[in-house]
Design a protein around this motif. Structure first.
Motif, PDB file in Angstrom:
ATOM      1  N   ILE A  99       0.837  -1.200   0.000  1.00  0.00           N
ATOM      2  CA  ILE A  99       0.000   0.000   0.000  1.00  0.00           C
ATOM      3  C   ILE A  99       0.873   1.251   0.000  1.00  0.00           C
ATOM      4  O   ILE A  99       0.659   2.192  -0.773  1.00  0.00           O
ATOM      5  N   GLY A 100       1.890   1.261   0.877  1.00  0.00           N
ATOM      6  CA  GLY A 100       2.795   2.398   0.936  1.00  0.00           C
ATOM      7  C   GLY A 100       3.552   2.596  -0.364  1.00  0.00           C
ATOM      8  O   GLY A 100       3.697   3.724  -0.862  1.00  0.00           O
ATOM      9  N   ALA A 101       4.048   1.506  -0.956  1.00  0.00           N
ATOM     10  CA  ALA A 101       4.796   1.602  -2.213  1.00  0.00           C
ATOM     11  C   ALA A 101       3.900   2.112  -3.341  1.00  0.00           C
ATOM     12  O   ALA A 101       4.324   2.940  -4.161  1.00  0.00           O
ATOM     13  N   LEU A 102       2.644   1.639  -3.397  1.00  0.00           N
ATOM     14  CA  LEU A 102       1.717   2.060  -4.452  1.00  0.00           C
ATOM     15  C   LEU A 102       1.370   3.541  -4.328  1.00  0.00           C
ATOM     16  O   LEU A 102       1.420   4.287  -5.309  1.00  0.00           O
ATOM     17  N   PHE A 150     -11.036  -4.067   9.849  1.00  0.00           N
ATOM     18  CA  PHE A 150     -10.200  -3.220  10.697  1.00  0.00           C
ATOM     19  C   PHE A 150      -8.710  -3.488  10.460  1.00  0.00           C
ATOM     20  O   PHE A 150      -7.888  -2.575  10.526  1.00  0.00           O
ATOM     21  N   GLY A 151      -8.348  -4.750  10.202  1.00  0.00           N
ATOM     22  CA  GLY A 151      -6.955  -5.067   9.906  1.00  0.00           C
ATOM     23  C   GLY A 151      -6.471  -4.389   8.636  1.00  0.00           C
ATOM     24  O   GLY A 151      -5.351  -3.870   8.576  1.00  0.00           O
ATOM     25  N   VAL A 152      -7.324  -4.371   7.616  1.00  0.00           N
ATOM     26  CA  VAL A 152      -6.980  -3.690   6.368  1.00  0.00           C
ATOM     27  C   VAL A 152      -6.868  -2.184   6.596  1.00  0.00           C
ATOM     28  O   VAL A 152      -5.959  -1.523   6.075  1.00  0.00           O
ATOM     29  N   LEU A 153      -7.786  -1.623   7.399  1.00  0.00           N
ATOM     30  CA  LEU A 153      -7.727  -0.191   7.709  1.00  0.00           C
ATOM     31  C   LEU A 153      -6.448   0.151   8.472  1.00  0.00           C
ATOM     32  O   LEU A 153      -5.840   1.211   8.259  1.00  0.00           O
ATOM     33  N   ALA A 154      -6.033  -0.753   9.372  1.00  0.00           N
ATOM     34  CA  ALA A 154      -4.773  -0.536  10.094  1.00  0.00           C
ATOM     35  C   ALA A 154      -3.593  -0.506   9.123  1.00  0.00           C
ATOM     36  O   ALA A 154      -2.666   0.299   9.271  1.00  0.00           O
ATOM     37  N   ALA A 155      -3.621  -1.383   8.118  1.00  0.00           N
ATOM     38  CA  ALA A 155      -2.548  -1.404   7.110  1.00  0.00           C
ATOM     39  C   ALA A 155      -2.557  -0.121   6.293  1.00  0.00           C
ATOM     40  O   ALA A 155      -1.494   0.447   5.984  1.00  0.00           O
ATOM     41  N   ILE A 156      -3.754   0.344   5.922  1.00  0.00           N
ATOM     42  CA  ILE A 156      -3.855   1.603   5.174  1.00  0.00           C
ATOM     43  C   ILE A 156      -3.312   2.758   6.009  1.00  0.00           C
ATOM     44  O   ILE A 156      -2.616   3.645   5.504  1.00  0.00           O
ATOM     45  N   GLY A 157      -3.618   2.734   7.324  1.00  0.00           N
ATOM     46  CA  GLY A 157      -3.117   3.776   8.209  1.00  0.00           C
ATOM     47  C   GLY A 157      -1.602   3.776   8.285  1.00  0.00           C
ATOM     48  O   GLY A 157      -0.958   4.826   8.198  1.00  0.00           O
TER      49      GLY A 157
END
Length: 292
Positions: A99-102, A150-157
């Motif tokens: 997510i960060g790289a994209l 929530f796990g996906v949202l944590a990764a996005i955060g």
């Protein structure tokens, strides 16, 4: 590489301490307490030895903390009781890097070489091998679905917060300035503590009681809160910001994604959670990716 590896080590200690403090105080209180203590310690450093609230990247650091410390950590603490720490960390750490790289590629134009991308994927694959639970049949659909969201949202955060920090460093460098990791961590935490405070107040209003522990629980929790604060928001995030100041977020996040593996010896020592063969094999794969 070095600051990213130090971040992983410090955060692994912090995670174990966070688990203990949350048991005594609850997630909202434990999270807000560590952020308040960290804000005081980082403020002493930033205003005494760093640049305080100066620098061209101030507001992007604040927004980075809002997304990462604030929204990301809230999602993390909501996912943990639903699907457990293993699956939560797997989702957050393995998704944060791509997510960060994209986002950094789309926004800042930062690209990774083919070799760097392959090494990052190897690291994430090792984590998946080590931590993927055998099955999820012990979880009902409501908890599995909600915890996954929530796990996906944590990764996005986490991923989004890292990219915002990279943008802040870009502005600092363009202005011909420099900023140390401790000051950057201080500016970030100012954005996160507000979110944690609002969430705490909301919980208190909704339940009409103070979601906090007893005096005995506080006495037991304080040592864990202090070490959690030092290993997480203070020294850990200081090293994290140091890493992001010199290295693309996709690489930093891939290295930090080994956090669940670094936790294994601490969990074994303090929680009696002995690793299985698959965890060790996955660890070897992940470490190979980090070295590459």
């Amino acid at each position: 590489m070095l600051p990213a590896l130090l971040t992983t080590l410090l955060w692994s200690v912090s995670v174990v301490c966070a688990t203990r403090s949350t048991r005594y105080l609850g997630s909202a209180v434990a999270n807000l307490t560590r952020l308040c203590l960290a804000t005081v310690l980082l403020a002493l450093w930033a205003h005494g030895f760093g640049k305080g609230l100066g620098g061209a990247g101030l507001w992007f650091f604040v927004w980075s903390g809002f997304v990462g410390f604030g929204l990301g950590d809230l999602a993390l603490y909501e996912a943990l009781p639903r699907i457990g720490s293993r699956l939560t960390l797997l989702l957050m750490q393995c998704l944060a890097a791509p997510i960060g790289a994209l986002v950094e590629w789309l926004w800042l134009g930062t690209t990774l070489s083919v070799a760097q991308s392959i090494a990052g994927l190897v690291t994430l694959a090792g984590i998946a091998v080590a931590l993927a639970p055998g099955n999820h049949f012990h979880l009902d659909r409501k908890h599995l679905f909600g915890g996954t969201i929530f796990g996906v949202l944590a990764a996005i955060g986490q991923g989004g917060g890292a990219v915002l920090s990279r943008k802040a460093y870009q502005l600092v460098h363009e202005a011909g300035q420099s900023i140390d990791g401790g000051t950057a961590a201080y500016q970030r935490i100012l954005g996160g503590i507000g979110v944690a405070a609002v969430y705490f107040v909301w919980l208190r209003v909704r339940s009409r009681t103070s979601p906090s522990g007893s005096r005995v629980e506080w006495r037991k929790a304080w040592p864990w809160v202090v070490v959690n604060t030092l290993g997480g928001p203070v020294l850990g995030v200081g090293c994290y910001q140091w890493a992001l100041s010199t290295t693309p977020s996709g690489i930093v996040l891939a290295i930090v994604a080994t956090l669940p593996l670094a936790v294994i010896p601490f969990a074994w020592r303090f929680e009696g959670d002995r690793p299985v063969g698959r965890s060790l094999i996955g660890g070897i794969i992940a470490v190979t990716g980090v070295i590459a």
